[in-house]
Design a protein around this motif. Structure first.
Motif, short mmCIF file in Angstrom:
data_model
loop_
_atom_site.label_atom_id
_atom_site.label_comp_id
_atom_site.label_asym_id
_atom_site.label_seq_id
_atom_site.Cartn_x
_atom_site.Cartn_y
_atom_site.Cartn_z
N LEU A 76 0.85 -1.20 0.00
CA LEU A 76 0.00 0.00 0.00
C LEU A 76 0.88 1.24 0.00
N ASP A 77 0.67 2.08 -1.00
CA ASP A 77 1.38 3.35 -1.07
C ASP A 77 0.68 4.35 -0.14
N LEU A 78 1.42 4.90 0.82
CA LEU A 78 0.84 5.81 1.81
C LEU A 78 0.24 7.06 1.18
N ARG A 79 0.67 7.39 -0.03
CA ARG A 79 0.12 8.57 -0.68
C ARG A 79 -1.36 8.42 -1.00
N PRO A 131 -9.08 -1.36 -2.22
CA PRO A 131 -8.95 -1.08 -3.66
C PRO A 131 -7.58 -0.57 -4.08
N PHE A 132 -6.78 -0.10 -3.12
CA PHE A 132 -5.51 0.52 -3.47
C PHE A 132 -4.31 -0.38 -3.17
N LEU A 133 -4.59 -1.61 -2.75
CA LEU A 133 -3.50 -2.55 -2.49
C LEU A 133 -2.89 -3.01 -3.82
N ASP A 134 -1.57 -3.02 -3.86
CA ASP A 134 -0.81 -3.47 -5.04
C ASP A 134 -1.08 -2.62 -6.28
N VAL A 135 -1.51 -1.37 -6.09
CA VAL A 135 -1.75 -0.46 -7.21
C VAL A 135 -0.64 0.59 -7.22
N ILE A 176 -9.30 5.81 -9.50
CA ILE A 176 -8.03 5.15 -9.20
C ILE A 176 -8.27 3.68 -8.86
N SER A 177 -9.28 3.41 -8.04
CA SER A 177 -9.55 2.02 -7.64
C SER A 177 -10.00 1.18 -8.82
N ASP A 178 -10.58 1.81 -9.85
CA ASP A 178 -11.03 1.06 -11.03
C ASP A 178 -9.87 0.36 -11.74
N ASN A 179 -8.66 0.90 -11.60
CA ASN A 179 -7.52 0.31 -12.30
C ASN A 179 -7.23 -1.10 -11.84
#
Length: 591
Positions: A152-155, A244-248, A418-421
């Motif tokens: 997970l990117d903290l940004r 949704p933002f894991l490994d993105v 973003i999560s759609d990616n």
């Protein structure tokens, strides 16, 4: 009497002191909160463990795993060296727990990943946090063949909680009031040295420890509480929000989110307008990454007018916008019945009436607010099933798609895009439909041989008199090797080479959306399954609290079945959708 007066005075003094203390606590609550919630780097005794062999790793890994049982988050970072412009394998892997333990695995000494360390890295229930952790995960995969799950990117968390997306150093200073040492000499020091210096150990450990502390701070921002509620947020409640933002990858996901927000906001046909802050002397890519939240204009008019459309007998058909209602009047197809609400009654029998929950959905007035957070002052239209897929659907599934167009405020809209990616990438793999930067994404690509010939022609036309003889001969040979029907270099030939078109059709080009639709139509249960996938993804990732009444993940399937029972759809369209034939549906309806 005197004693009673003295007691009353004491009580009033105590009450005044209590009120004064409450006033100070409330007035200075932010400063007090910062002091009480300082980073473990400041108040907690950090413990650094350096592991140089497989045998040493077992005890530390057991301790890290025990810490993860109560808080499934680890700070994650890697260090390596570059020799002669070539990156060497990862030399140091840092993992830190919320209890202040930081394990530094010297992979350059170990030569392999211990089994238990591999299992911990591949455990998708444990989130590995940092800034750009996907890059480090890719290096570990390339160098040691180990997968790192749930990075997970903290940004992402910073944006979700309304803060700027900054580097680790600035995030630490902003949220922990702690300045990390980012001296380039330490960052570029020899991480493969026989013995690491104390400054190197602190530099490496602090990065990983800061990542966990920042995660904890941003977690509290995501779950706002009253000043007197000191309980930490529950990880079980937080996980669905960040899933949704894991490994993105942040740079790709964030740029795509901005791009889609701008596309849907600045569309000329949209009644909602958007404006971006333009900065001079900035490249577009830099501009995208530095603008954390777009400045979007407040809507000029409501999206839902909730005008009423009636059948000739007065039965409610649906709610529509004012422009559509006026169109019926201008075409002499209906009569205005009332002004509030603006009601038009048709003077012809419509093809169908409102049936079941599908019909009631279109009859229900809609609120002009973000369906996720309820914000009412600014919003954008969100296509739950993205247009890149919907445009390849049959006409019967492209019409009446207002069910899948919802209103989101700018922040929620950006996060949703973003999560759609994550779903797009899964569809790309499942359907063999490249997305993003894959080989088959571009319709055209540069042919390297043609580019070399073009560059040689330009160079000889413009700079041949300034070049060494050997270089001129080399460039002439490049041109003659391509134009095999001549052995003479002429000005005409050089001009022909300089004018070559280098872009050629990409034979492996695949239109992602079209390929996915084809695969679902032919192999994966029909297009209603693709619709359901995107709707469930939206519900899971955004957790909307203000969805319109009767909004349903199976909406289109139910709508098509209603049309089939009325004989208003072809069997071929039903098959493409993944439903039964009209005949079987009619038989079921009769029975």
């Amino acid at each position: 009497m005197n004693n009673q007066t003295a007691n009353n005075t004491k009580r009033w003094a105590l009450l005044a002191a209590s009120l004064g203390l409450v006033f100070v606590l409330v007035r200075q609550r932010q400063s007090i909160w910062k002091i009480l919630c300082r980073s473990p780097l400041q108040l907690q005794h950090k413990r650094i463990e350096v592991i140089t062999s497989v045998n040493e790793s077992q005890r530390i890994l057991n301790e890290l795993k025990s810490h993860c049982e109560s808080f499934k988050v680890l700070g994650f970072d890697c260090e390596w060296i570059t020799v002669g412009g070539t990156r060497r394998p990862v030399a140091l892997l840092q993992l830190s727990s919320y209890k202040g333990l930081c394990a530094l695995f010297r992979l350059c000494c170990m030569k392999q990943i211990p089994k238990d360390l591999r299992e911990l890295l591949e455990d998708d229930s444990v989130i590995k946090v940092g800034v750009a952790p996907q890059d480090d995960a890719m290096k570990l995969s390339h160098d040691f063949g180990v997968g790192v799950a749930s990075t997970l990117d903290l940004r992402y968390m910073a944006i979700m909680s309304g803060h700027p997306a900054e580097g680790l150093g600035k995030l630490s200073q902003t949220h922990l009031n702690y300045v990390l040492d980012k001296n380039w000499r330490l960052a570029c020091s020899n991480w493969e040295a026989p013995q690491l210096e104390a400054a190197q150990l602190n530099y490496a450990a602090n990065d990983a420890l800061a990542a966990v502390a920042i995660f904890q701070k941003l977690s509290r921002d995501l779950e706002p509480r009253t000043f007197w509620d000191w309980r930490p947020p529950k990880f079980e409640q937080l996980r669905p929000k960040i899933e949704p933002f894991l490994d993105v990858d942040f740079t790709k996901g964030f740029a795509a989110g901005l791009s889609k927000s701008q596309t849907e906001t600045d569309s000329p046909s949209s009644p909602l307008t958007g404006k971006a802050k333009h900065k001079r002397n900035k490249k577009p890519q830099q501009q995208q990454q530095q603008q954390q939240v777009r400045s979007l204009g407040t809507l000029s008019k409501a999206f839902y007018d909730n005008c009423v459309l009636e059948a000739p007998d007065g039965e409610l058909l649906c709610t529509i916008d004012r422009r559509k209602a006026s169109w019926y009047l201008n075409q002499k197809l209906g009569t205005q019945i009332s002004e509030k609400p603006f009601t038009v009654r048709l003077n012809f029998e419509p093809a169908g009436r409102a049936v079941g929950d599908v019909g009631r959905y279109y009859q229900t007035p809609k609120e002009n607010q973000c369906v996720v957070c309820g914000r009412r002052d600014a919003y954008l239209r969100k296509n739950v099933v993205p247009r890149e897929y919907r445009k390849h659907f049959p006409v019967v599934m492209k019409s009446h798609t207002s069910h899948d167009i919802l209103l989101l405020c700018p922040s929620c809209h950006q996060l949703s895009n973003i999560s759609d990616n994550k779903i797009r990438n899964k569809l790309a793999a499942t359907c063999e439909a490249p997305f993003g930067h894959g080989e088959g994404v571009s319709k055209y690509h540069d042919d390297q041989q043609l580019r070399n010939v073009k560059c040689a022609g330009k160079a000889l036309l413009l700079q041949s008199d300034r070049m060494p003889i050997q270089k001129v001969a080399q460039l002439q040979k490049t041109i003659l090797d391509y134009y095999t029907d001549t052995t003479e270099i002429t000005p005409e030939l050089l001009q022909k080479a300089a004018d070559l078109e280098c872009r050629v059709p990409n034979e492996s080009y695949c239109q992602h959306g079209k390929k996915v639709v084809q695969m679902y139509r032919d192999k994966f249960g029909g297009l209603v399954e693709l619709e359901r996938l995107w709707r469930e993804h939206f519900l899971h990732t955004m957790q909307p609290k203000f969805l319109p009444e009767l909004w349903n993940v199976n909406h289109n399937a139910d709508r098509l079945e209603v049309r089939a029972s009325e004989g208003r759809i072809d069997n071929e369209d039903l098959v493409v959708a993944g439903l039964e034939s009209a005949t079987s549906i009619n038989n079921v309806a009769r029975s």
